[in-house]
Every structure is written in structure tokens, then in C-alpha cells.
Design a protein around this motif. Structure first.
Motif, mmCIF file in Angstrom:
data_model
loop_
_atom_site.group_PDB
_atom_site.id
_atom_site.type_symbol
_atom_site.label_atom_id
_atom_site.label_comp_id
_atom_site.label_asym_id
_atom_site.label_seq_id
_atom_site.Cartn_x
_atom_site.Cartn_y
_atom_site.Cartn_z
ATOM 1 N N CYS A 88 0.857 -1.173 0.000
ATOM 2 C CA CYS A 88 0.000 0.000 0.000
ATOM 3 C C CYS A 88 0.900 1.233 0.000
ATOM 4 O O CYS A 88 2.086 1.137 0.328
ATOM 5 N N LYS A 109 -7.818 0.788 8.632
ATOM 6 C CA LYS A 109 -8.936 0.683 7.673
ATOM 7 C C LYS A 109 -8.534 -0.193 6.482
ATOM 8 O O LYS A 109 -9.334 -0.967 5.967
ATOM 9 N N TRP A 110 -7.279 -0.041 6.052
ATOM 10 C CA TRP A 110 -6.787 -0.852 4.923
ATOM 11 C C TRP A 110 -6.815 -2.335 5.303
ATOM 12 O O TRP A 110 -7.241 -3.174 4.515
ATOM 13 N N ARG A 111 -6.409 -2.623 6.535
ATOM 14 C CA ARG A 111 -6.400 -4.030 6.982
ATOM 15 C C ARG A 111 -7.818 -4.569 7.106
ATOM 16 O O ARG A 111 -8.044 -5.767 7.028
ATOM 17 N N TYR A 114 -10.424 -2.072 3.054
ATOM 18 C CA TYR A 114 -10.637 -0.934 2.145
ATOM 19 C C TYR A 114 -9.396 -0.716 1.297
ATOM 20 O O TYR A 114 -8.276 -0.841 1.784
ATOM 21 N N GLU A 115 -9.635 -0.385 0.009
ATOM 22 C CA GLU A 115 -8.485 -0.186 -0.883
ATOM 23 C C GLU A 115 -8.075 1.278 -1.003
ATOM 24 O O GLU A 115 -6.963 1.577 -1.413
ATOM 25 N N VAL A 117 -8.250 4.729 1.430
ATOM 26 C CA VAL A 117 -8.647 5.375 2.684
ATOM 27 C C VAL A 117 -8.128 6.804 2.617
ATOM 28 O O VAL A 117 -6.922 7.033 2.560
ATOM 29 N N LEU A 158 -4.350 6.730 1.842
ATOM 30 C CA LEU A 158 -3.686 5.441 1.653
ATOM 31 C C LEU A 158 -4.301 4.776 0.436
ATOM 32 O O LEU A 158 -5.524 4.788 0.265
ATOM 33 N N ASP A 160 -4.228 1.142 -1.855
ATOM 34 C CA ASP A 160 -3.756 -0.240 -1.998
ATOM 35 C C ASP A 160 -2.936 -0.352 -3.283
ATOM 36 O O ASP A 160 -3.122 0.446 -4.209
ATOM 37 N N GLN A 188 -13.833 2.414 -0.940
ATOM 38 C CA GLN A 188 -13.241 3.648 -0.408
ATOM 39 C C GLN A 188 -13.881 4.012 0.922
ATOM 40 O O GLN A 188 -15.069 3.799 1.118
#
Ligand code: UDP
Ligand code: MG
Length: 320
Positions: A88, A109-111, A114-115, A117, A158, A160, A188
């Protein structure tokens, strides 16, 4: 391979860099992950590049690129994304207005899956005029584009690696990254944060640069101005049509019109007003067309987005 890439555009940021190294370095230690930090020197005229290279020599996880001249913030971030190798990428300003501590919330949030953030500003500590213009711009853009553009979201975000790959493959030159990020889709979400004041140094986004960015946002993501030109034309034509009818009637029924105080005048003011009015409308429409044609011209020339002068710690053989 690095896990997390952090991308930092830097333009004349010598004053803030030591603070950035200390604060971001301390925060990064809490992630318990591999990371790389890519600083893009956007043609600085101060000691930014020397300081960045010295930091790379001390800690090779800090990598850096230097542009041959000032290409602009959005291009610097684009270059960072191009060379990022992480799963990411996090884009953050150099001046610590985006608090590095917030990155762990983006990562959380990514974990969650979400791709994209992005961080929205709960409050900004910028001058009143800048806050007002930004407020108006985000709302105007939302009205003018069919994309779900977020309000008050800057470039702090962020992405991905899937999104980074899509963004890197987009060939366009006038890069309004917040728009491109929204255009990509994927899952998102946003987190709110308080935007701090600059930790040191002076703002590098001049009014001219901010205005250009706003224009890129509006004209790259909306055809509404073109429609505005059409509507303006239609309204003015309708107005002119009734004006013609009125003037004819005035001429034919001169006596009746004179009784109600609307006797036909010498005609000079009417001509001046209509010529100026029509001239104004035509210039506006030409200007709007010009904005789009200028952008087409920029795209067609196909010049590289940036020119690298130097780099440290990055494989830069694949040319952009
Ligand atoms: N920046 C850049 N190139 C430019 C102008 C700015 O790379 O031509 C960088 C700058 O170093 C900073 C970020 O973009 O890291 C945001 O700039 P600034 O803080 O001046 O903008 P503001 O926060 O006032 O919008
Ligand atoms: Mg700033």
C-alpha cells in the motif's frame, strides 16, 4: 519487498525535514512492518536534496528522487507512486500538517479491507480566505461532476497497490489526484482528522498553484462548463429574439408606445449594450473552449510527466 510505502513531496522544505525525519521515524517504528519512505524533491532551490541524501545514507529505508525542475506537487506525488513497491502507499505532506500519527488509522482501515482510505479535514488552520475558497471549490466541484468527490479531502490518503497500479497506468498529464483516486473506484472510506499548522518553513502552494489545481479539478472531471456555454448561448439568443420583437413593435406602434413612455430612442445605447453583452458572452464561451483545447494540447504533446535529475535508493531505470 517493502510492505508500506510512504510518499512525501518536498519543495524547499529544508526547515521542516529534520522534524519530519524524527516524527515520522518514531511513528513508523510502531507499525511493526517493513516500510520505505520515498521523498520526492520537486526541484527545490534550498538544501532539501542534500538533507534527503544524507538521511538515505543514515537509514536506507528513506529513499529519494530529485526532479530536474519544479514540476508541481501532483506530479511529485505521481512520481512517488510510480516508484513505490509497497502493498500500500500513503501520501503525506512534508510540512507535518498531516499528522504522521494518523497513518496507523489509515492502515487499520486498509487491513479491514478498504483499498482507498482518504483523510478528511475536520478543521483547517489555514488563513480565512484560503478556507473560504477551498470550501466553495469542493462544493462547486461536487455539483459539477457525476463522480462522488469527497468534500474537504486532501491528498493525505492510503492507496492499496491495486489502486496504485491503476493510477500509474493513467496517462493523463493534468493530474488532479483526488479526482483520479475517486474515479478509480474500489472500496473507499474516509477518516476525519484535524489539520495542524505547518511545523516549519513557509507554504509552497502559492495562490497561482492552488488556482491551477482547482482548474485542473474542474476541467478534468467535468464537462459542465461546456454545457454552461451552450445554456448561456441559448438564454442570450432567447433574450435577443424577444428584444428584436420588442424593437419591431416599438417601431410599428411608435405612437402607442410613446403614450406609455416607451418611445423608440436614437438606438445608440441599445447597440452599444448589445454589442458589449454579446462580446462578453462570446469571450466567456471561447475561454471555456480554450480551457479544454489547452488541455487536449498538453495531452497530445506527450512529453514525460517529470524529468529525474538524481535518485538515491531507488531503481529508476524504467523511464516514465
Ligand atoms: N509541494 C511540492 N511542489 C510544489 C509545491 C508544494 O512538492 O510545487 C509540496 C510541499 O513541499 C508540501 C506539499 O506539497 O510537502 C504541500 O505544500 P504546502 O504545504 O505548501 O501546501 P498547503 O499545505 O499550504 O496546501
Ligand atoms: Mg502545507
Amino acid at each position: 519487498m517493502a510492505n508500506i510505502s510512504i510518499i512525501i513531496p518536498c519543495f524547499n522544505e529544508e526547515a521542516v525535514l529534520p522534524k519530519l525525519f524524527a516524527r515520522l521515524g518514531a511513528v513508523a517504528a510502531t507499525w511493526h512492518a517493513d516500510y520505505e519512505i520515498i521523498c520526492v524533491d520537486d526541484g527545490s532551490r534550498d538544501r532539501t536534496w542534500e538533507i534527503l541524501k544524507a538521511q538515505h545514507a543514515q537509514d536506507p529505508r528513506w529513499r529519494c528522487l530529485s526532479f530536474a525542475r519544479n514540476f508541481g506537487h501532483q506530479t511529485a506525488v505521481s512520481a512517488g507512486l510510480h516508484f513505490a513497491t509497497g502493498d500500500c502507499a500513503v501520501v503525506i505532506d512534508a510540512d507535518l500538517q498531516d499528522p504522521p500519527e494518523e497513518i496507523s488509522r489509515l492502515l487499520a482501515k486498509w487491513r479491514e479491507g478498504y483499498e482507498v482510505v482518504f483523510a478528511t479535514r475536520k478543521q483547517r488552520r489555514d488563513p480565512l480566505i484560503k478556507r473560504l475558497l477551498a470550501w466553495g471549490f469542493y462544493r462547486l466541484l461536487q455539483k459539477m461532476t457525476p463522480l462522488p468527490m469527497a468534500r474537504d479531502a486532501g491528498d493525505f490518503c492510503l492507496l492499496d497497490k491495486k489502486v496504485v497500479a491503476v493510477m500509474n497506468a493513467l496517462p493523463e498529464r493534468s493530474r488532479y489526484l483526488r479526482g483520479l483516486r475517486t474515479w478509480c473506484g474500489f472500496r473507499q472510506t474516509s477518516v476525519e482528522f484535524d489539520r495542524a499548522e505547518r511545523a516549519a518553513g513557509v507554504p509552497q502552494y502559492t495562490f497561482k498553484k492552488s488556482f491551477k489545481l482547482a482548474m485542473d479539478g474542474l476541467f478534468s472531471f467535468s464537462a459542465a462548463p461546456l454545457r454552461l456555454a451552450t445554456y448561456l448561448g441559448l438564454w442570450v439568443s432567447a433574450f435577443a429574439f424577444f428584444g428584436v420583437l420588442f424593437t419591431l413593435a416599438q417601431k410599428i406602434f411608435a405612437a402607442e408606445f410613446a403614450k406609455i413612455g416607451l418611445a423608440p430612442g436614437a438606438g445608440f445605447p441599445t447597440i452599444v449594450i448589445s454589442v458589449l453583452f454579446l462580446g462578453g458572452v462570446q469571450l466567456i464561451c471561447l475561454g471555456i473552449l480554450g480551457e479544454y483545447i489547452g488541455r487536449i494540447y498538453e495531452e497530445v504533446k506527450g512529453r514525460p510527466l517529470w524529468i529525474l535529475r538524481d535518485s538515491a535508493g531507488l531503481v529508476t531505470t524504467d523511464k516514465k
